[in-house]
Motif scaffolding. Structure first.
Motif, short mmCIF file in Angstrom:
data_model
loop_
_atom_site.label_atom_id
_atom_site.label_comp_id
_atom_site.label_asym_id
_atom_site.label_seq_id
_atom_site.Cartn_x
_atom_site.Cartn_y
_atom_site.Cartn_z
N GLY A 37 0.83 -1.20 0.00
CA GLY A 37 0.00 0.00 0.00
C GLY A 37 0.86 1.26 0.00
O GLY A 37 0.61 2.20 -0.76
N LEU A 38 1.92 1.24 0.82
CA LEU A 38 2.85 2.39 0.85
C LEU A 38 3.46 2.60 -0.52
O LEU A 38 3.50 3.72 -1.04
N VAL A 39 3.94 1.50 -1.12
CA VAL A 39 4.61 1.60 -2.43
C VAL A 39 3.65 2.15 -3.48
O VAL A 39 4.02 3.03 -4.27
N LEU A 49 0.00 11.79 -10.19
CA LEU A 49 -1.45 11.74 -9.95
C LEU A 49 -1.86 12.66 -8.80
O LEU A 49 -3.06 12.91 -8.61
N GLY A 50 -0.89 13.13 -8.01
CA GLY A 50 -1.22 13.95 -6.85
C GLY A 50 -1.66 13.09 -5.68
O GLY A 50 -2.07 11.95 -5.87
N GLU A 51 -1.58 13.67 -4.47
CA GLU A 51 -1.98 12.91 -3.28
C GLU A 51 -3.45 12.50 -3.38
O GLU A 51 -3.82 11.37 -3.06
N LEU A 52 -4.29 13.44 -3.82
CA LEU A 52 -5.73 13.14 -3.92
C LEU A 52 -5.97 12.02 -4.94
O LEU A 52 -6.77 11.12 -4.71
N GLY A 53 -5.25 12.09 -6.07
CA GLY A 53 -5.39 11.06 -7.10
C GLY A 53 -4.94 9.69 -6.58
O GLY A 53 -5.57 8.67 -6.87
N ALA A 54 -3.85 9.70 -5.80
CA ALA A 54 -3.35 8.43 -5.24
C ALA A 54 -4.41 7.79 -4.35
O ALA A 54 -4.63 6.58 -4.41
N THR A 159 -3.25 2.72 3.85
CA THR A 159 -1.82 2.51 3.57
C THR A 159 -1.40 3.29 2.33
O THR A 159 -0.30 3.83 2.29
N ASN A 160 -2.26 3.36 1.32
CA ASN A 160 -1.96 4.16 0.13
C ASN A 160 -1.83 5.64 0.47
O ASN A 160 -0.94 6.33 -0.03
N THR A 161 -2.74 6.11 1.35
CA THR A 161 -2.71 7.52 1.76
C THR A 161 -1.39 7.82 2.47
O THR A 161 -0.74 8.84 2.20
N GLY A 163 1.44 6.27 2.10
CA GLY A 163 2.50 6.28 1.10
C GLY A 163 2.51 7.58 0.30
O GLY A 163 3.57 8.16 0.03
N ALA A 164 1.31 8.08 -0.05
CA ALA A 164 1.20 9.29 -0.85
C ALA A 164 1.80 10.49 -0.13
O ALA A 164 2.47 11.32 -0.73
N PHE A 165 1.58 10.58 1.19
CA PHE A 165 2.08 11.75 1.92
C PHE A 165 3.50 11.59 2.42
O PHE A 165 4.23 12.56 2.55
N LEU A 166 3.91 10.33 2.71
CA LEU A 166 5.26 10.12 3.24
C LEU A 166 6.29 9.96 2.13
O LEU A 166 7.46 10.28 2.33
#
Lengths: 248, 113
Positions: A37-39, A49-54, A159-161, A163-166
């Motif tokens: 999810g992080l990856v 895609l941007g954080e929102l897109g992710a 987990t995706n969120t 990854g997107a911010f970290l």
């Protein structure tokens, strides 16, 4: 051990029991979602895609390997249509899951069918296979399935969120993007249950490297096709040998 | 909020395309062709296509450096990939094989080289 006290029989189990059982069974899977999810979150942001897109990609596609394939292609500058098509090829296996589920929900309404389809991923499918094989919760299969989804879907988005911010803060020397091919290897190895599948993987991998230079990333589609054909040929050869062995 | 946060129009087309297409695949036999079966040969071809496409994605990502095969730069990645494959074969799961592969990569790149 009195197994009847821990596992309610089909008669006494309510929809609520089924939901809770599904939820509990799938909780153990959540740690396995963390690295991938992080990856996927990192890769989506790096592809622009941007954080929102992710986050939207995780929530609405809910299919990690195809998300990683899509973002990998966008990042490498492939045309949108090829990126989407490649992601969808990875998800074609879900048609097989869909066909299997369809056999055992003949009485389901349209709305129930939409719910079955919305949360159909490798893990929820595998748990429903196990539930079906054991003959559990026959009256409430959807409740069990939704219990499983109720833990896995939010965990995937979370987990995706993360990854997107970290992701952007992690140093490039860590080569975090290399976890994508590693996660694909971890996913594929358990699938290599027959010579046909192993042959398909070897042929696909070789073709993928040899045809890498083809324009529009078409080498990938070609390699997928070549791999599947090699697998079918191996199946046919093994079947022929089995027939000949039976005669002699 | 920066534009990076919102992404690009192309990105949103890709997200919508994958999400809608994936739902249609999931809904195929559950909804559109309820009760129908895939021809067995076709079902097998779909099964075989999955390891093929993953291998086709993985091999270039492991052995190539900027779209050229570069064994000199990528041998640590090849060993890391092999370790991940062995651990996945031996123990299964997701976390352990990835951690083993990345640890191998770091060991080679930061300690041995």
């Amino acid at each position: 051990m009195n197994h009847q006290s821990s596992l309610p029989t089909a008669h006494e189990a309510s929809a609520r029991d089924a939901f809770i059982a599904g939820f509990k069974q799938c909780v153990v899977l959540t740690p396995s979602y963390i690295p991938f999810g992080l990856v996927c979150g990192v890769a989506a942001v790096q592809a622009g895609l941007g954080e929102l897109g992710a986050i939207a990609l995780a929530a609405f596609a809910f299919a990690g390997s195809s998300q990683a394939v899509l973002t990998q292609f966008i990042a490498s500058g492939a045309p949108l249509a090829i990126a989407i098509l490649s992601g969808l090829v990875v998800n074609l296996r879900m048609a097989v899951y869909s066909a299997a589920i369809s056999q055992r929900i003949s009485n389901a309404t349209r709305r129930e069918r939409v719910l079955w389809a919305a949360f159909l991923v490798d893990q929820t499918f595998l748990f429903d296979e196990q539930r079906h094989a054991r003959g559990l919760f026959k009256a409430h299969p959807l409740a069990f399935f939704l219990g499983c989804s109720a833990i896995l879907w939010p965990t995937w988005i979370a987990t995706n969120t993360a990854g997107a911010f970290l992701g952007a803060k992690l140093p490039p020397t860590w080569q975090l993007e290399f976890t994508i091919p590693l996660s694909f290897i971890a996913m594929v190895v358990p699938l290599l249950k027959s010579s046909g599948q192993t042959g398909a993987a070897i042929a696909g991998g070789a073709a993928g490297a040899l045809l890498f230079a083809l324009p529009l990333k078409l080498g990938l589609i070609a390699a997928c096709f070549i791999g599947a054909m090699v697998g079918l040929v191996i199946d046919a050869l093994l079947a022929m040998r089995a027939v000949r062995g039976g005669k002699s | 909020m920066t534009s990076q946060f919102w992404g690009t129009p192309e990105g949103w087309i890709a997200i919508a395309g994958l999400a809608i297409g994936t739902f249609l695949i999931r809904y195929s036999f559950i909804g559109f062709f309820a009760g129908k079966r895939l021809p067995p040969k076709f079902e097998r071809a779909l099964q075989l296509a999955v390891p093929a496409i993953f291998a086709a994605i993985v091999v270039p990502l492991v052995v190539m450096n900027q779209s050229h095969v570069d064994l000199n730069a990528r041998w640590p990645h090849m060993i890391a990939a092999l370790v991940t494959g062995l651990v996945a074969w031996w123990r299964g799961g997701m976390m352990l094989p990835i951690v083993a592969g990345m640890s191998t990569l770091y060991l080679i790149e930061f300690v041995l080289r």
